[in-house]
Scaffold this motif. Structure first.
Motif, mmCIF file in Angstrom:
data_model
loop_
_atom_site.group_PDB
_atom_site.id
_atom_site.type_symbol
_atom_site.label_atom_id
_atom_site.label_comp_id
_atom_site.label_asym_id
_atom_site.label_seq_id
_atom_site.Cartn_x
_atom_site.Cartn_y
_atom_site.Cartn_z
ATOM 1 N N ALA A 103 -4.492 -17.022 -29.203
ATOM 2 C CA ALA A 103 -4.869 -16.907 -27.790
ATOM 3 C C ALA A 103 -5.061 -15.446 -27.389
ATOM 4 O O ALA A 103 -5.965 -15.107 -26.616
ATOM 5 C CB ALA A 103 -3.815 -17.575 -26.911
ATOM 6 N N LEU A 104 -4.208 -14.559 -27.911
ATOM 7 C CA LEU A 104 -4.329 -13.141 -27.576
ATOM 8 C C LEU A 104 -5.686 -12.573 -27.986
ATOM 9 O O LEU A 104 -6.224 -11.694 -27.303
ATOM 10 C CB LEU A 104 -3.210 -12.345 -28.248
ATOM 11 N N THR A 105 -6.245 -13.065 -29.090
ATOM 12 C CA THR A 105 -7.555 -12.545 -29.517
ATOM 13 C C THR A 105 -8.655 -12.909 -28.520
ATOM 14 O O THR A 105 -9.714 -12.280 -28.523
ATOM 15 C CB THR A 105 -7.942 -13.076 -30.911
ATOM 16 N N GLY A 106 -8.397 -13.908 -27.675
ATOM 17 C CA GLY A 106 -9.388 -14.296 -26.676
ATOM 18 C C GLY A 106 -9.554 -13.283 -25.559
ATOM 19 O O GLY A 106 -10.382 -13.484 -24.660
ATOM 20 N N THR A 107 -8.782 -12.209 -25.596
ATOM 21 C CA THR A 107 -8.878 -11.193 -24.548
ATOM 22 C C THR A 107 -9.779 -10.021 -24.946
ATOM 23 O O THR A 107 -9.997 -9.112 -24.140
ATOM 24 C CB THR A 107 -7.483 -10.642 -24.194
ATOM 25 N N LEU A 108 -10.302 -10.021 -26.164
ATOM 26 C CA LEU A 108 -11.050 -8.857 -26.648
ATOM 27 C C LEU A 108 -12.292 -8.564 -25.819
ATOM 28 O O LEU A 108 -12.497 -7.433 -25.370
ATOM 29 C CB LEU A 108 -11.454 -9.073 -28.115
ATOM 30 N N THR A 109 -13.150 -9.564 -25.615
ATOM 31 C CA THR A 109 -14.403 -9.289 -24.909
ATOM 32 C C THR A 109 -14.156 -8.998 -23.429
ATOM 33 O O THR A 109 -14.964 -8.328 -22.783
ATOM 34 C CB THR A 109 -15.397 -10.442 -25.061
ATOM 35 N N THR A 110 -13.024 -9.479 -22.886
ATOM 36 C CA THR A 110 -12.670 -9.134 -21.512
ATOM 37 C C THR A 110 -12.468 -7.627 -21.387
ATOM 38 O O THR A 110 -12.835 -7.022 -20.369
ATOM 39 C CB THR A 110 -11.395 -9.883 -21.095
ATOM 40 N N HIS A 111 -11.893 -7.023 -22.407
ATOM 41 C CA HIS A 111 -11.695 -5.570 -22.392
ATOM 42 C C HIS A 111 -13.044 -4.850 -22.332
ATOM 43 O O HIS A 111 -13.228 -3.913 -21.543
ATOM 44 C CB HIS A 111 -10.922 -5.143 -23.635
ATOM 45 N N TYR A 112 -14.002 -5.302 -23.163
ATOM 46 C CA TYR A 112 -15.332 -4.681 -23.133
ATOM 47 C C TYR A 112 -16.006 -4.905 -21.777
ATOM 48 O O TYR A 112 -16.659 -3.997 -21.240
ATOM 49 C CB TYR A 112 -16.209 -5.249 -24.247
ATOM 50 N N ALA A 113 -15.865 -6.111 -21.218
ATOM 51 C CA ALA A 113 -16.476 -6.395 -19.923
ATOM 52 C C ALA A 113 -15.846 -5.551 -18.816
ATOM 53 O O ALA A 113 -16.526 -5.125 -17.875
ATOM 54 C CB ALA A 113 -16.332 -7.886 -19.599
ATOM 55 N N TYR A 114 -14.549 -5.295 -18.933
ATOM 56 C CA TYR A 114 -13.857 -4.410 -17.982
ATOM 57 C C TYR A 114 -14.477 -3.019 -18.012
ATOM 58 O O TYR A 114 -14.781 -2.426 -16.959
ATOM 59 C CB TYR A 114 -12.376 -4.378 -18.354
ATOM 60 N N LEU A 115 -14.709 -2.489 -19.216
ATOM 61 C CA LEU A 115 -15.319 -1.167 -19.335
ATOM 62 C C LEU A 115 -16.750 -1.173 -18.793
ATOM 63 O O LEU A 115 -17.188 -0.215 -18.146
ATOM 64 C CB LEU A 115 -15.310 -0.708 -20.796
ATOM 65 N N ALA A 116 -17.483 -2.251 -19.058
ATOM 66 C CA ALA A 116 -18.855 -2.355 -18.543
ATOM 67 C C ALA A 116 -18.863 -2.377 -17.021
ATOM 68 O O ALA A 116 -19.763 -1.809 -16.374
ATOM 69 C CB ALA A 116 -19.536 -3.605 -19.105
ATOM 70 N N LEU A 137 -4.010 -13.947 -15.084
ATOM 71 C CA LEU A 137 -4.196 -13.726 -16.510
ATOM 72 C C LEU A 137 -3.274 -14.636 -17.324
ATOM 73 O O LEU A 137 -3.694 -15.257 -18.297
ATOM 74 C CB LEU A 137 -3.928 -12.255 -16.842
ATOM 75 N N ASN A 138 -2.004 -14.713 -16.922
ATOM 76 C CA ASN A 138 -1.066 -15.590 -17.615
ATOM 77 C C ASN A 138 -1.539 -17.048 -17.581
ATOM 78 O O ASN A 138 -1.441 -17.773 -18.581
ATOM 79 C CB ASN A 138 0.326 -15.495 -16.987
ATOM 80 N N LYS A 139 -2.062 -17.483 -16.441
ATOM 81 C CA LYS A 139 -2.532 -18.854 -16.300
ATOM 82 C C LYS A 139 -3.730 -19.121 -17.210
ATOM 83 O O LYS A 139 -3.824 -20.178 -17.845
ATOM 84 C CB LYS A 139 -2.901 -19.124 -14.840
ATOM 85 N N ALA A 140 -4.643 -18.147 -17.290
ATOM 86 C CA ALA A 140 -5.809 -18.303 -18.169
ATOM 87 C C ALA A 140 -5.389 -18.392 -19.632
ATOM 88 O O ALA A 140 -5.912 -19.208 -20.401
ATOM 89 C CB ALA A 140 -6.776 -17.142 -17.959
ATOM 90 N N LEU A 141 -4.431 -17.562 -20.026
ATOM 91 C CA LEU A 141 -3.941 -17.591 -21.406
ATOM 92 C C LEU A 141 -3.200 -18.891 -21.708
ATOM 93 O O LEU A 141 -3.336 -19.457 -22.798
ATOM 94 C CB LEU A 141 -3.023 -16.395 -21.658
ATOM 95 N N ASP A 142 -2.434 -19.385 -20.748
ATOM 96 C CA ASP A 142 -1.748 -20.667 -20.928
ATOM 97 C C ASP A 142 -2.750 -21.795 -21.143
ATOM 98 O O ASP A 142 -2.539 -22.687 -21.990
ATOM 99 C CB ASP A 142 -0.861 -20.981 -19.727
ATOM 100 N N GLY A 143 -3.836 -21.783 -20.374
ATOM 101 C CA GLY A 143 -4.860 -22.800 -20.548
ATOM 102 C C GLY A 143 -5.526 -22.739 -21.909
ATOM 103 O O GLY A 143 -5.765 -23.762 -22.555
ATOM 104 N N LEU A 144 -5.813 -21.519 -22.365
ATOM 105 C CA LEU A 144 -6.402 -21.357 -23.683
ATOM 106 C C LEU A 144 -5.437 -21.822 -24.764
ATOM 107 O O LEU A 144 -5.837 -22.520 -25.706
ATOM 108 C CB LEU A 144 -6.778 -19.885 -23.907
#
Length: 254
Positions: free
Chosen positions: A161-174, A242-249
């Motif tokens: 589940a933690l790996t599902g946050t990678l592209t969010t980091h790039y989108a944050y920078l964008a 964020l916690n809720k989104a990760l729980d769902g994933l």
């Protein structure tokens, strides 16, 4: 392991091949499936020990360990009718596909090991989570940057589940780049500055003597700019979302 097969030559498959073969002498033979034909052909032309097989069965037959890296939705088509002898080792890197599911598909008693290799494995800088622990597979990923065997499958799913946050980091920078551009900064200049800024932050992560909370504190001045953004934007409501989104994933991954 001297003979490694890869079924599904996408981004992760390409990264694994580069990690295995860019380290000089002693690289294993690598056998690629014809899926992702263009990438497989490029890799076989670039690396001497890499060969593209006629079909997935040939990949299995020639290999000691087989890495299955097809997309989850393509697994039944890609693996239908595949014969995997019990003396092989199968490494399952398909997100959200458990070993019980894969064993039913392959109808094999061969050892099955789940793994989460990341794209940075190409530079041998990715710590790969595995489950269950298997000495040969652990040795393979240790060679590719490090291995973290999970104690149980539930823990493995949390790491997944933690790996599902990678592209969010790039989108944050964008998003930061777009905000700067909206205030008159040239997009290229904003992009260049943010890349430099966060590459420096990334290097600070190599200091494992400091916790992540300590790193955050060390980069803040009391009542300063960083504290202001952290407390006004990344507030308890944002953190809970964020916690809720990760729980769902995590629920879906189980």
């Amino acid at each position: 392991m001297k003979r490694i097969g890869i079924i599904g030559v996408g981004e992760i498959g390409r990264a694994i091949v580069a990690g295995l073969c860019d380290g000089g002498g002693g690289s294993p033979e690598v056998f690629l499936s014809p899926r992702g034909a263009r990438t497989a052909a490029e890799l076989s032309e670039h690396y001497e020990g890499v060969r593209v097989c006629a079909d997935n069965q040939e990949v299995v037959d020639r290999s000691e360990a087989v890495i299955i890296a097809v997309r989850r939705q393509d697994r039944h088509e890609a693996l239908a009718g595949l014969r995997v002898d019990d003396d092989k080792v199968v490494v399952n890197v398909m997100a959200g596909v458990g070993n019980d599911d894969l064993r039913r598909t392959l109808a094999t008693n061969a050892p099955l090991v789940r793994a989460i290799p990341l794209p940075s494995i190409r530079e041998r800088r990715s710590v790969t989570v595995t489950w269950p622990s298997h000495p040969a597979v652990n040795s393979l990923f240790e060679h590719l940057g490090g291995v973290l065997p999970a104690a149980e499958e539930a823990a493995f799913d949390v790491f997944s589940a933690l790996t599902g946050t990678l592209t969010t980091h790039y989108a944050y920078l964008a998003t930061l780049t777009s905000w700067a551009a909206g205030h008159g900064i040239a997009s290229d200049d904003a992009d260049r500055y943010l890349r430099s800024l966060f590459q420096g932050v990334g290097r600070a992560l190599s200091d494992e003597t400091r916790s992540l909370h300590q790193l955050a504190a060390d980069h803040e001045t009391p009542n300063g700019n960083n504290e202001r953004i952290r407390t006004t934007w990344f507030d308890p409501t944002n953190s809970e979302a964020l916690n809720k989104a990760l729980d769902g994933l995590l629920t879906d991954l189980k």
